[in-house]
Design a protein around this motif. Sequence first.
Motif, PDB file in Angstrom:
ATOM      1  N   GLU A   1      -9.875  40.161   8.585  1.00 35.09           N
ATOM      2  CA  GLU A   1      -9.178  38.958   9.053  1.00 35.09           C
ATOM      3  C   GLU A   1      -7.886  38.784   8.261  1.00 35.09           C
ATOM      4  N   GLU A   2      -7.967  39.010   6.964  1.00 29.92           N
ATOM      5  CA  GLU A   2      -6.793  38.819   6.121  1.00 29.92           C
ATOM      6  C   GLU A   2      -5.737  39.900   6.320  1.00 29.92           C
ATOM      7  N   SER A   3      -6.169  41.043   6.872  1.00 30.55           N
ATOM      8  CA  SER A   3      -5.227  42.139   7.053  1.00 30.55           C
ATOM      9  C   SER A   3      -4.318  41.921   8.256  1.00 30.55           C
ATOM     10  N   ARG A   4      -4.713  40.981   9.129  1.00 35.47           N
ATOM     11  CA  ARG A   4      -3.966  40.829  10.389  1.00 35.47           C
ATOM     12  C   ARG A   4      -2.786  39.882  10.243  1.00 35.47           C
ATOM     13  N   ILE A   5      -1.736  40.197  10.991  1.00 36.16           N
ATOM     14  CA  ILE A   5      -0.615  39.265  11.082  1.00 36.16           C
ATOM     15  C   ILE A   5      -0.325  38.978  12.547  1.00 36.16           C
ATOM     16  N   TYR A   6       0.134  37.766  12.803  1.00 35.40           N
ATOM     17  CA  TYR A   6       0.453  37.341  14.169  1.00 35.40           C
ATOM     18  C   TYR A   6       1.921  36.928  14.186  1.00 35.40           C
ATOM     19  N   ILE A   7       2.695  37.654  14.972  1.00 35.46           N
ATOM     20  CA  ILE A   7       4.134  37.389  14.996  1.00 35.46           C
ATOM     21  C   ILE A   7       4.484  36.763  16.341  1.00 35.46           C
ATOM     22  N   THR A   8       5.040  35.577  16.294  1.00 31.50           N
ATOM     23  CA  THR A   8       5.465  34.952  17.552  1.00 31.50           C
ATOM     24  C   THR A   8       6.976  34.787  17.545  1.00 31.50           C
ATOM     25  N   ASN A   9       7.531  34.891  18.737  1.00 33.14           N
ATOM     26  CA  ASN A   9       8.970  34.838  18.927  1.00 33.14           C
ATOM     27  C   ASN A   9       9.220  34.036  20.189  1.00 33.14           C
TER      28      ASN A   9
ATOM     29  N   TYR B   1       8.899  44.215  14.514  1.00 32.48           N
ATOM     30  CA  TYR B   1       8.415  45.066  13.440  1.00 32.48           C
ATOM     31  C   TYR B   1       8.130  46.482  13.920  1.00 32.48           C
TER      32      TYR B   1
ATOM     33  N   GLN C   1       0.724  28.315  16.212  1.00 31.73           N
ATOM     34  CA  GLN C   1       1.966  28.449  15.451  1.00 31.73           C
ATOM     35  C   GLN C   1       3.197  28.372  16.361  1.00 31.73           C
TER      36      GLN C   1
ATOM     37  N   ARG D   1      -1.029  42.417  14.868  1.00 35.16           N
ATOM     38  CA  ARG D   1      -1.109  43.683  14.145  1.00 35.16           C
ATOM     39  C   ARG D   1      -2.174  43.580  13.071  1.00 35.16           C
ATOM     40  N   GLY D   2      -2.741  44.723  12.689  1.00 38.12           N
ATOM     41  CA  GLY D   2      -3.693  44.729  11.589  1.00 38.12           C
ATOM     42  C   GLY D   2      -5.038  45.267  12.017  1.00 38.12           C
ATOM     43  N   SER D   3      -6.019  45.156  11.118  1.00 39.57           N
ATOM     44  CA  SER D   3      -7.339  45.729  11.397  1.00 39.57           C
ATOM     45  C   SER D   3      -8.114  44.825  12.332  1.00 39.57           C
TER      46      SER D   3
END
Lengths: 206, 212
Positions: free
Chosen positions: B34-42, B154, B205, B185-187
Amino acid sequence: MKKIINWILVFAGCFTAQAVSAQVRPPLSVDVNYSIAQPLGSLKDYSDKTSFRGWSAGLQYMLNNQWSVGLRSGYQDFYEKLPRAVYPDKQGDVSAVQTRTLQVIPIQATVSYAFTKPESAVIPYATVGVGAASMNYEKYWGEFVEKNNSWQFLVSPEIGINVPFGKASPLMFNANVRYNYAPYKYNDITSFNSVQGNIGLKFHLN
Amino acid sequence: MKKTLFLFSAAAAVVAMVSFSSCRKDPLKDMTNEESRIYITNHDSTANFKAYSTFSIVDSVAVLTLAGDSAKKALTDYDKKLISSVTAAMQQKGYTLVSKNAKPDLGINLTRIDNSYSTISWNPGWWGGWGYWDPGYWGYPGGGWYWPSYYTVYRVNEKQVAIDAFDLKNPKNSKFVAVWNSLWRGSGVWNIDNIDSMVQASFAQSPYLTNK
């Protein structure tokens, strides 16, 4: 001819004087210390946690009873993991668990001054180290890392004490406090400032 | 005796240095999936999200892999859950789901990306070139996608999921303009159990993305 003899006498005198002053312990020493460092200023904003992962080690040569010069290196690992948060970025809003780390490896030349005679039970001293440090910046966004490695000028004034294990013992307990400053600028870090506490041993080699 | 002592202390010093320097705390060993993931919004900062009231969502998920030249459409359990979870989130934001024939204001595309063995950097510009959703799906044959320049994204080399919202009301030069985008992105982003929390995080977000 007479002049030469005079010179030889002067050198002999110096040599004797040095031999007398070096009588307490041999001039060359090594020291190894365990280090704890507290980040300050913008470094603290970047990575707030006190670092318990560090060491410092060096060589020193006594020029006389008061002055020594030396060379030293070390290591310090700053680390802080922050809970998930949303960071506005030029590439959008990024929700991430950030892990902010910085590894510092200094290489410094040192000049030290001892405030008491080598025979004292406690020898307080002051040191200034000047040199460079490898700054390894790694900021993790989740499992994705933003990296930067560079060398920076680093100056470190220090005060401390040496406590010989018995009079004229070549082995001494060492404790000191050191301030580190580097004009290091990268992302959130506008300059590198830390206070470092070191404890360890200093050993005079024959 | 002195020499032995010296050798001993030198050896001890070397051992101490090596063990301390390898004593670096490794962030990757101190991290859950869970901590490895990132969520990028644009988003398109000029878009007025209150001006949209209806949306439609694709009926399957495009899967991009390096191996294939074009995206395959898939409808696994994961994909079904992704469609329903994004639909529910949009409805929560005040948008009404309509069929794609009922002239929705927003069209939502879903894509899974598997670039595990790729070092190609992703920019949304190449989606069209990879047989991504045919704009014809949205009733615009021969059209295309337009990504405003702020969609710098990214670099990718792993599994990802993208949600893209397009303005179907106001095409620009026969292209649909992307108004919102979320990239995971991420696990574990392809793990069905994580869908709801990832959808919720993405919408949470993006407070501007609402009709209310």
